[in-house]
Design a protein around this motif. Structure first.
Motif, PDB file in Angstrom:
ATOM      1  N   LYS A  18       0.818  -1.227   0.000  1.00 32.18           N
ATOM      2  CA  LYS A  18       0.000   0.000   0.000  1.00 32.18           C
ATOM      3  C   LYS A  18       0.842   1.264   0.000  1.00 32.18           C
ATOM      4  O   LYS A  18       0.458   2.283   0.565  1.00 32.18           O
ATOM      5  N   ARG A  19       2.003   1.216  -0.639  1.00 30.86           N
ATOM      6  CA  ARG A  19       2.853   2.396  -0.795  1.00 30.86           C
ATOM      7  C   ARG A  19       2.786   2.859  -2.244  1.00 30.86           C
ATOM      8  O   ARG A  19       2.543   2.051  -3.150  1.00 30.86           O
ATOM      9  N   PRO A  20       3.021   4.144  -2.494  1.00 33.55           N
ATOM     10  CA  PRO A  20       3.019   4.641  -3.882  1.00 33.55           C
ATOM     11  C   PRO A  20       4.095   3.957  -4.725  1.00 33.55           C
ATOM     12  O   PRO A  20       5.114   3.485  -4.204  1.00 33.55           O
ATOM     13  N   LYS A  21       3.869   3.925  -6.033  1.00 30.54           N
ATOM     14  CA  LYS A  21       4.794   3.249  -6.944  1.00 30.54           C
ATOM     15  C   LYS A  21       6.203   3.816  -6.866  1.00 30.54           C
ATOM     16  O   LYS A  21       7.175   3.065  -6.978  1.00 30.54           O
ATOM     17  N   ASN A  22       6.322   5.141  -6.686  1.00 34.22           N
ATOM     18  CA  ASN A  22       7.672   5.712  -6.647  1.00 34.22           C
ATOM     19  C   ASN A  22       8.451   5.241  -5.417  1.00 34.22           C
ATOM     20  O   ASN A  22       9.660   5.049  -5.483  1.00 34.22           O
ATOM     21  N   GLN A  23       7.775   5.005  -4.293  1.00 32.50           N
ATOM     22  CA  GLN A  23       8.457   4.484  -3.109  1.00 32.50           C
ATOM     23  C   GLN A  23       8.857   3.027  -3.319  1.00 32.50           C
ATOM     24  O   GLN A  23       9.958   2.619  -2.932  1.00 32.50           O
ATOM     25  N   LYS A  24       7.992   2.233  -3.952  1.00 31.53           N
ATOM     26  CA  LYS A  24       8.337   0.840  -4.258  1.00 31.53           C
ATOM     27  C   LYS A  24       9.533   0.784  -5.196  1.00 31.53           C
ATOM     28  O   LYS A  24      10.430  -0.044  -5.029  1.00 31.53           O
ATOM     29  N   ALA A  25       9.552   1.683  -6.182  1.00 28.24           N
ATOM     30  CA  ALA A  25      10.659   1.706  -7.145  1.00 28.24           C
ATOM     31  C   ALA A  25      11.961   2.114  -6.466  1.00 28.24           C
ATOM     32  O   ALA A  25      13.026   1.576  -6.791  1.00 28.24           O
ATOM     33  N   THR A  26      11.896   3.038  -5.534  1.00 28.90           N
ATOM     34  CA  THR A  26      13.094   3.475  -4.814  1.00 28.90           C
ATOM     35  C   THR A  26      13.649   2.350  -3.959  1.00 28.90           C
ATOM     36  O   THR A  26      14.864   2.120  -3.926  1.00 28.90           O
ATOM     37  N   ILE A  27      12.768   1.618  -3.275  1.00 27.82           N
ATOM     38  CA  ILE A  27      13.202   0.452  -2.483  1.00 27.82           C
ATOM     39  C   ILE A  27      13.906  -0.556  -3.392  1.00 27.82           C
ATOM     40  O   ILE A  27      14.979  -1.073  -3.065  1.00 27.82           O
ATOM     41  N   ALA A  28      13.316  -0.834  -4.550  1.00 28.67           N
ATOM     42  CA  ALA A  28      13.907  -1.794  -5.486  1.00 28.67           C
ATOM     43  C   ALA A  28      15.249  -1.292  -6.016  1.00 28.67           C
ATOM     44  O   ALA A  28      16.202  -2.068  -6.155  1.00 28.67           O
ATOM     45  N   ALA A  29      15.343  -0.001  -6.308  1.00 31.68           N
ATOM     46  CA  ALA A  29      16.585   0.564  -6.841  1.00 31.68           C
ATOM     47  C   ALA A  29      17.723   0.483  -5.828  1.00 31.68           C
ATOM     48  O   ALA A  29      18.886   0.353  -6.218  1.00 31.68           O
ATOM     49  N   LEU A  30      17.389   0.529  -4.559  1.00 27.21           N
ATOM     50  CA  LEU A  30      18.414   0.401  -3.521  1.00 27.21           C
ATOM     51  C   LEU A  30      18.802  -1.062  -3.287  1.00 27.21           C
ATOM     52  O   LEU A  30      19.754  -1.341  -2.568  1.00 27.21           O
ATOM     53  N   GLY A  31      18.051  -1.992  -3.849  1.00 25.42           N
ATOM     54  CA  GLY A  31      18.359  -3.407  -3.666  1.00 25.42           C
ATOM     55  C   GLY A  31      17.683  -4.005  -2.461  1.00 25.42           C
ATOM     56  O   GLY A  31      18.071  -5.075  -1.991  1.00 25.42           O
ATOM     57  N   LEU A  32      16.668  -3.321  -1.945  1.00 29.75           N
ATOM     58  CA  LEU A  32      15.916  -3.844  -0.808  1.00 29.75           C
ATOM     59  C   LEU A  32      14.654  -4.528  -1.329  1.00 29.75           C
ATOM     60  O   LEU A  32      14.532  -4.770  -2.509  1.00 29.75           O
ATOM     61  N   GLY A  33      13.717  -4.850  -0.470  1.00 26.23           N
ATOM     62  CA  GLY A  33      12.477  -5.474  -0.913  1.00 26.23           C
ATOM     63  C   GLY A  33      11.856  -6.364   0.138  1.00 26.23           C
ATOM     64  O   GLY A  33      10.686  -6.693   0.067  1.00 26.23           O
ATOM     65  N   LYS A  34      12.639  -6.756   1.121  1.00 25.52           N
ATOM     66  CA  LYS A  34      12.119  -7.569   2.211  1.00 25.52           C
ATOM     67  C   LYS A  34      12.478  -6.891   3.521  1.00 25.52           C
ATOM     68  O   LYS A  34      13.531  -6.261   3.643  1.00 25.52           O
ATOM     69  N   ILE A  35      11.608  -7.041   4.498  1.00 24.24           N
ATOM     70  CA  ILE A  35      11.854  -6.445   5.805  1.00 24.24           C
ATOM     71  C   ILE A  35      13.105  -7.075   6.420  1.00 24.24           C
ATOM     72  O   ILE A  35      13.349  -8.269   6.285  1.00 24.24           O
ATOM     73  N   ASN A  36      13.916  -6.251   7.055  1.00 25.12           N
ATOM     74  CA  ASN A  36      15.187  -6.604   7.692  1.00 25.12           C
ATOM     75  C   ASN A  36      16.315  -6.871   6.709  1.00 25.12           C
ATOM     76  O   ASN A  36      17.393  -7.286   7.129  1.00 25.12           O
ATOM     77  N   LYS A  37      16.110  -6.636   5.429  1.00 27.28           N
ATOM     78  CA  LYS A  37      17.203  -6.761   4.470  1.00 27.28           C
ATOM     79  C   LYS A  37      18.038  -5.488   4.523  1.00 27.28           C
ATOM     80  O   LYS A  37      17.504  -4.390   4.647  1.00 27.28           O
ATOM     81  N   SER A  38      19.357  -5.633   4.442  1.00 29.16           N
ATOM     82  CA  SER A  38      20.267  -4.494   4.519  1.00 29.16           C
ATOM     83  C   SER A  38      21.168  -4.453   3.297  1.00 29.16           C
ATOM     84  O   SER A  38      21.516  -5.499   2.740  1.00 29.16           O
ATOM     85  N   VAL A  39      21.541  -3.246   2.901  1.00 31.33           N
ATOM     86  CA  VAL A  39      22.519  -3.043   1.843  1.00 31.33           C
ATOM     87  C   VAL A  39      23.451  -1.915   2.270  1.00 31.33           C
ATOM     88  O   VAL A  39      23.065  -1.040   3.044  1.00 31.33           O
ATOM     89  N   GLU A  40      24.684  -1.958   1.768  1.00 31.06           N
ATOM     90  CA  GLU A  40      25.623  -0.869   1.987  1.00 31.06           C
ATOM     91  C   GLU A  40      25.743  -0.093   0.698  1.00 31.06           C
ATOM     92  O   GLU A  40      26.012  -0.665  -0.357  1.00 31.06           O
ATOM     93  N   VAL A  41      25.529   1.219   0.770  1.00 34.36           N
ATOM     94  CA  VAL A  41      25.623   2.083  -0.406  1.00 34.36           C
ATOM     95  C   VAL A  41      26.543   3.248  -0.079  1.00 34.36           C
ATOM     96  O   VAL A  41      26.729   3.609   1.080  1.00 34.36           O
ATOM     97  N   GLU A  42      27.125   3.839  -1.126  1.00 36.61           N
ATOM     98  CA  GLU A  42      27.974   5.002  -0.918  1.00 36.61           C
ATOM     99  C   GLU A  42      27.101   6.199  -0.588  1.00 36.61           C
ATOM    100  O   GLU A  42      26.002   6.344  -1.103  1.00 36.61           O
TER     101      GLU A  42
END
Length: 63
Positions: A18-42
């Protein structure tokens, strides 16, 4: 010479249901998508902007 950028650890803590498409796309672009998943980014201005858009869905820590 290699310029080392600071890195940050981004962890998803909330669901994207139930989040807007742009927020879903941002999560995907960061490499996230599941709760408690972590990524390191610059920590670039572009990444800071992406994190700011979804700040209510993630936590950020210095890496």
């Amino acid at each position: 010479m290699v310029n080392k950028m600071a890195k940050v650890k981004v962890t998803q803590i909330r669901s994207i249901i139930k989040r807007p498409k742009n927020q879903k796309a941002t999560i995907a672009a960061l490499g996230l998508g599941k709760i408690n998943k972590s990524v390191e980014v610059e920590n670039t201005p572009q990444m800071q902007g992406m994190i700011r858009k979804i700040s209510h869905l993630v936590t950020v820590q210095d890496a």
